[in-house]
Enzyme design. Structure first.
Site, PDB file in Angstrom:
ATOM      1  N   ARG A 123       0.818  -1.231   0.000  1.00 51.20           N
ATOM      2  CA  ARG A 123       0.000   0.000   0.000  1.00 51.20           C
ATOM      3  C   ARG A 123       0.843   1.267   0.000  1.00 51.20           C
ATOM      4  NH1 ARG A 123      -2.828  -3.256   3.731  1.00 51.20           N
ATOM      5  NH2 ARG A 123      -4.655  -4.198   2.736  1.00 51.20           N
ATOM      6  N   LYS A 145       2.700  11.553 -11.229  1.00 52.32           N
ATOM      7  CA  LYS A 145       1.821  10.694 -12.027  1.00 52.32           C
ATOM      8  C   LYS A 145       2.563   9.390 -12.295  1.00 52.32           C
ATOM      9  CE  LYS A 145      -1.165  13.827 -14.621  1.00 52.32           C
ATOM     10  NZ  LYS A 145      -1.517  14.338 -15.963  1.00 52.32           N
ATOM     11  N   GLU A 187       8.909  19.237 -25.037  1.00 50.37           N
ATOM     12  CA  GLU A 187       8.254  19.519 -23.747  1.00 50.37           C
ATOM     13  C   GLU A 187       8.862  20.766 -23.105  1.00 50.37           C
ATOM     14  OE1 GLU A 187       5.601  17.928 -22.740  1.00 50.37           O
ATOM     15  OE2 GLU A 187       5.652  15.966 -23.725  1.00 50.37           O
ATOM     16  N   LYS A 229       6.737  23.361 -13.865  1.00 49.28           N
ATOM     17  CA  LYS A 229       5.893  22.195 -13.593  1.00 49.28           C
ATOM     18  C   LYS A 229       5.547  22.114 -12.106  1.00 49.28           C
ATOM     19  CE  LYS A 229       4.652  17.506 -14.284  1.00 49.28           C
ATOM     20  NZ  LYS A 229       4.723  16.287 -15.033  1.00 49.28           N
ATOM     21  N   GLU A 239      -4.892  17.277 -11.010  1.00 47.05           N
ATOM     22  CA  GLU A 239      -5.417  17.693 -12.313  1.00 47.05           C
ATOM     23  C   GLU A 239      -6.935  17.900 -12.302  1.00 47.05           C
ATOM     24  OE1 GLU A 239      -3.434  15.797 -15.634  1.00 47.05           O
ATOM     25  OE2 GLU A 239      -5.029  16.408 -16.966  1.00 47.05           O
ATOM     26  N   ARG A 243      -3.696  21.918 -13.917  1.00 49.50           N
ATOM     27  CA  ARG A 243      -2.647  20.998 -14.366  1.00 49.50           C
ATOM     28  C   ARG A 243      -2.839  20.586 -15.829  1.00 49.50           C
ATOM     29  NH1 ARG A 243       0.332  16.146 -10.989  1.00 49.50           N
ATOM     30  NH2 ARG A 243       1.599  15.399 -12.716  1.00 49.50           N
ATOM     31  N   ASN A 247      -0.799  19.864 -20.811  1.00 48.73           N
ATOM     32  CA  ASN A 247      -1.106  19.039 -21.981  1.00 48.73           C
ATOM     33  C   ASN A 247      -1.228  19.838 -23.271  1.00 48.73           C
ATOM     34  OD1 ASN A 247      -1.132  16.457 -20.850  1.00 48.73           O
ATOM     35  ND2 ASN A 247      -3.091  16.906 -19.875  1.00 48.73           N
ATOM     36  N   HIS A 250      -1.075  18.135 -26.640  1.00 50.72           N
ATOM     37  CA  HIS A 250      -1.131  16.688 -26.415  1.00 50.72           C
ATOM     38  C   HIS A 250      -2.390  16.046 -27.001  1.00 50.72           C
ATOM     39  CE1 HIS A 250       2.258  17.489 -23.879  1.00 50.72           C
ATOM     40  NE2 HIS A 250       2.333  16.262 -23.407  1.00 50.72           N
ATOM     41  N   HIS A 254      -1.572  13.130 -29.156  1.00 55.86           N
ATOM     42  CA  HIS A 254      -1.971  11.749 -28.851  1.00 55.86           C
ATOM     43  C   HIS A 254      -2.684  11.120 -30.049  1.00 55.86           C
ATOM     44  CE1 HIS A 254      -1.883  12.544 -24.242  1.00 55.86           C
ATOM     45  NE2 HIS A 254      -0.756  12.018 -24.657  1.00 55.86           N
ATOM     46  N   HIS A 267       6.768  10.476 -28.551  1.00 58.05           N
ATOM     47  CA  HIS A 267       5.736  11.297 -27.909  1.00 58.05           C
ATOM     48  C   HIS A 267       6.002  12.798 -28.119  1.00 58.05           C
ATOM     49  CE1 HIS A 267       2.851  12.640 -24.944  1.00 58.05           C
ATOM     50  NE2 HIS A 267       3.812  13.263 -24.285  1.00 58.05           N
TER      51      HIS A 267
HETATM   52  P1  NAD Z   1      11.851   5.872 -22.330  1.00 54.18           P
HETATM   53  O1  NAD Z   1      11.778   5.751 -20.872  1.00 54.18           O
HETATM   54  O2  NAD Z   1      11.351   4.735 -23.153  1.00 54.18           O
HETATM   55  O3  NAD Z   1      13.343   6.217 -22.744  1.00 54.18           O
HETATM   56  C1  NAD Z   1      13.667   6.345 -24.110  1.00 54.18           C
HETATM   57  C2  NAD Z   1      14.881   5.481 -24.485  1.00 54.18           C
HETATM   58  O4  NAD Z   1      16.046   6.108 -23.961  1.00 54.18           O
HETATM   59  C3  NAD Z   1      14.840   4.098 -23.882  1.00 54.18           C
HETATM   60  O5  NAD Z   1      15.282   3.171 -24.847  1.00 54.18           O
HETATM   61  C4  NAD Z   1      15.823   4.177 -22.718  1.00 54.18           C
HETATM   62  O6  NAD Z   1      16.419   2.938 -22.412  1.00 54.18           O
HETATM   63  C5  NAD Z   1      16.827   5.152 -23.258  1.00 54.18           C
HETATM   64  N1  NAD Z   1      17.599   5.902 -22.285  1.00 54.18           N
HETATM   65  C6  NAD Z   1      17.208   6.352 -21.077  1.00 54.18           C
HETATM   66  N2  NAD Z   1      18.152   7.138 -20.547  1.00 54.18           N
HETATM   67  C7  NAD Z   1      19.178   7.157 -21.433  1.00 54.18           C
HETATM   68  C8  NAD Z   1      20.426   7.815 -21.454  1.00 54.18           C
HETATM   69  N3  NAD Z   1      20.795   8.650 -20.493  1.00 54.18           N
HETATM   70  N4  NAD Z   1      21.250   7.602 -22.515  1.00 54.18           N
HETATM   71  C9  NAD Z   1      20.853   6.804 -23.543  1.00 54.18           C
HETATM   72  N5  NAD Z   1      19.662   6.194 -23.584  1.00 54.18           N
HETATM   73  C10 NAD Z   1      18.835   6.374 -22.542  1.00 54.18           C
HETATM   74  O7  NAD Z   1      11.042   7.163 -22.858  1.00 54.18           O
HETATM   75  P2  NAD Z   1      10.862   8.635 -22.257  1.00 54.18           P
HETATM   76  O8  NAD Z   1      10.642   9.500 -23.428  1.00 54.18           O
HETATM   77  O9  NAD Z   1      11.891   8.963 -21.280  1.00 54.18           O
HETATM   78  O10 NAD Z   1       9.491   8.501 -21.447  1.00 54.18           O
HETATM   79  C11 NAD Z   1       8.280   8.204 -22.095  1.00 54.18           C
HETATM   80  C12 NAD Z   1       7.292   7.706 -21.052  1.00 54.18           C
HETATM   81  O11 NAD Z   1       7.064   8.749 -20.109  1.00 54.18           O
HETATM   82  C13 NAD Z   1       5.943   7.329 -21.609  1.00 54.18           C
HETATM   83  O12 NAD Z   1       5.570   6.087 -21.083  1.00 54.18           O
HETATM   84  C14 NAD Z   1       5.000   8.416 -21.099  1.00 54.18           C
HETATM   85  O13 NAD Z   1       3.698   7.950 -20.880  1.00 54.18           O
HETATM   86  C15 NAD Z   1       5.668   8.800 -19.812  1.00 54.18           C
HETATM   87  N6  NAD Z   1       5.372  10.161 -19.347  1.00 54.18           N
HETATM   88  C16 NAD Z   1       4.950  10.308 -18.073  1.00 54.18           C
HETATM   89  C17 NAD Z   1       4.686  11.561 -17.585  1.00 54.18           C
HETATM   90  C18 NAD Z   1       4.283  11.718 -16.155  1.00 54.18           C
HETATM   91  O14 NAD Z   1       3.921  12.823 -15.750  1.00 54.18           O
HETATM   92  N7  NAD Z   1       4.372  10.681 -15.353  1.00 54.18           N
HETATM   93  C19 NAD Z   1       4.857  12.698 -18.386  1.00 54.18           C
HETATM   94  C20 NAD Z   1       5.310  12.516 -19.694  1.00 54.18           C
HETATM   95  C21 NAD Z   1       5.565  11.237 -20.173  1.00 54.18           C
HETATM   96  N1  GLY Z   2       2.758  15.353 -18.023  1.00 57.68           N
HETATM   97  C1  GLY Z   2       1.556  15.996 -17.609  1.00 57.68           C
HETATM   98  C2  GLY Z   2       1.387  16.038 -16.142  1.00 57.68           C
HETATM   99  O1  GLY Z   2       2.266  15.663 -15.403  1.00 57.68           O
HETATM  100  O2  GLY Z   2       0.345  16.419 -15.693  1.00 57.68           O
END
Ligand code: NAD
Ligand code: GLY
Length: 363
Positions: A123, A145, A187, A229, A239, A243, A247, A250, A254, A267
């Site tokens: 939990r 998130k 972003e 942020k 949100e 918040r 987006n 987005h 999306h 993305h």
């Molecule tokens: P990712 O985590 O898939 O990373 C992209 C690639 O880069 C991967 O292959 C990873 O192994 C590689 N990588 C990571 N660090 C590296 C480094 N320093 N050097 C070389 N390679 C490296 O993708 P991302 O773009 O980081 O994240 C996308 C995800 O984030 C999605 O799932 C999306 O839904 C999520 N997201 C979440 C929020 C949130 O608020 N929680 C906001 C935006 C996006």
């Molecule tokens: N990435 C959008 C949020 O964190 O709300």
């Protein structure tokens, strides 16, 4: 070693963000400052493990932490129940209890799934974000998130669950490939458009240094993005209102990702296209000038981002956009830019006409 500190102010759920160049070895110092449990598991994929796992292990072990590691597969397609269970299996096998903590080392995929594993194990156990992609450093690691995907859609299963600390070493961006870096920049530009015109202008003036991944420039950009942020999350953690402005671009982005099967566009690339479409709509609604639209488009292009919407039928776009989380009572709501540096959320009565016009104007 340059280190910037800030705090995300959320009452008893407040946490620190450290941003610097070469600060990964200081992770244990940060954990000590926030009284993080002494028994930890680092979650990473094989690529990030090979790049940065050793530094993190050394920092933690030399400071006396009981160190474990959980390796998850790389890729968005693994942000699912199977990987979540792998993390939980590891925690059970290592005898984790509530006096233990998780560390997410990697991009947004690792951060989101590790955060959700922390939210759900016993939990809720504490966790720390150590983001290593630009997107994760300026967006996903801050704000709490956490999620996994469902076969029917992205991030459908998750929780708001804040980390105890976010540890951002911009030097880790040196190993990121050019496309991932550009996707993160989309972003960063977004923050300038929604909240800070002078930051938008600074990005334009410092484009070269940023693209060369100059440490000072990166620290400044990541810090301003995190501040914006954090300020938004502080007033609307879950949100309910404001918040949603995070987006910008987005909803259309999306739709681009969805229609192209999540493979063609990163993305951030899809969001860049979405922000250009939205700028055109904002201009049509007299919220910004033609010069603003040009400035937005040019800055995104300068960071090697796509700005042209792929050629899908307008009905397909509308269909995909109506599945957006911001749709309320069947009405599409869009984040629109008011000039550059300000924005608003507005319900849209005739999306078909507006989007068809915007797509025509972009050609
Ligand atoms: P990712 O985590 O898939 O990373 C992209 C690639 O880069 C991967 O292959 C990873 O192994 C590689 N990588 C990571 N660090 C590296 C480094 N320093 N050097 C070389 N390679 C490296 O993708 P991302 O773009 O980081 O994240 C996308 C995800 O984030 C999605 O799932 C999306 O839904 C999520 N997201 C979440 C929020 C949130 O608020 N929680 C906001 C935006 C996006
Ligand atoms: N990435 C959008 C949020 O964190 O709300």
């Amino acid at each position: 070693m340059k280190l910037k500190r800030m705090v995300v102010g959320l009452g008893e759920r407040s946490y620190s963000i450290w941003i610097g160049g070469g600060i990964l070895p200081r992770l244990s110092q940060a954990l000590q400052e926030v009284n993080f449990p002494k028994k930890v598991a680092v979650v990473f994929n094989p690529l990030v493990q090979s790049l940065y796992g050793g530094t993190v292990a050394e920092s933690l072990q030399s400071a006396g932490y009981e160190y474990h590691q959980i390796i998850i597969p790389d890729g968005e397609e693994h942000k699912n129940w199977t990987t979540l269970q792998k993390i939980h299996d590891g925690l059970i096998a290592y005898g984790f209890d509530r006096q233990s903590g998780l560390i997410a080392l990697g991009g947004g995929v690792t951060g989101d799934i590790c955060g959700f594993a922390a939210a759900t194990f016993l939990r809720g156990i504490p966790y720390v974000q150590v983001p290593t992609t630009l997107l994760a450093q300026v967006d996903s690691s801050v704000g709490g998130k956490t999620a996994i995907n469902h076969p029917k859609g992205k991030n459908l299963i998750g929780a708001f669950y804040q980390p105890r600390h976010v540890h951002i070493d911009v030097d880790t961006l040196q190993s990121l490939d050019a496309r991932e870096f550009a996707a993160g920049m989309a972003e960063v530009v977004k923050y300038g458009i929604i909240r800070d015109k002078s930051f938008f202008e600074w990005l334009s003036q410092n484009r070269e240094a940023l693209q060369k991944r100059d440490t000072e420039a990166l620290i400044r950009a990541v810090k301003r993005a995190c501040q914006i942020k954090a300020n938004i999350v502080e007033v609307d953690e879950r949100e309910n209102a404001q918040r949603a402005i995070l987006n910008l671009g987005h909803t259309f982005g999306h739709a681009v990702e969805n229609l192209s099967g999540y493979r063609t566009y990163r993305h951030g690339e899809a969001v860049a296209v979405g922000m250009v479409v939205i700028a055109h709509i904002s201009q049509r609604l007299d919220l910004c000038s033609a010069a603003d639209v040009v400035a937005i488009r040019q800055l995104l292009q300068a960071f090697d981002l796509p700005v042209m919407p792929p050629d899908y039928p307008i009905d397909a776009y509308l269909d995909a956009m109506m599945r957006d989380k911001k749709v309320l009572k069947g009405k599409l709501r869009l984040v629109l830019n008011r000039g550059i540096g300000d924005c608003l959320v507005r319900e849209i009565d005739e999306p078909a006409t507006l989007f068809a016009e915007a797509l025509n104007n972009i050609q």
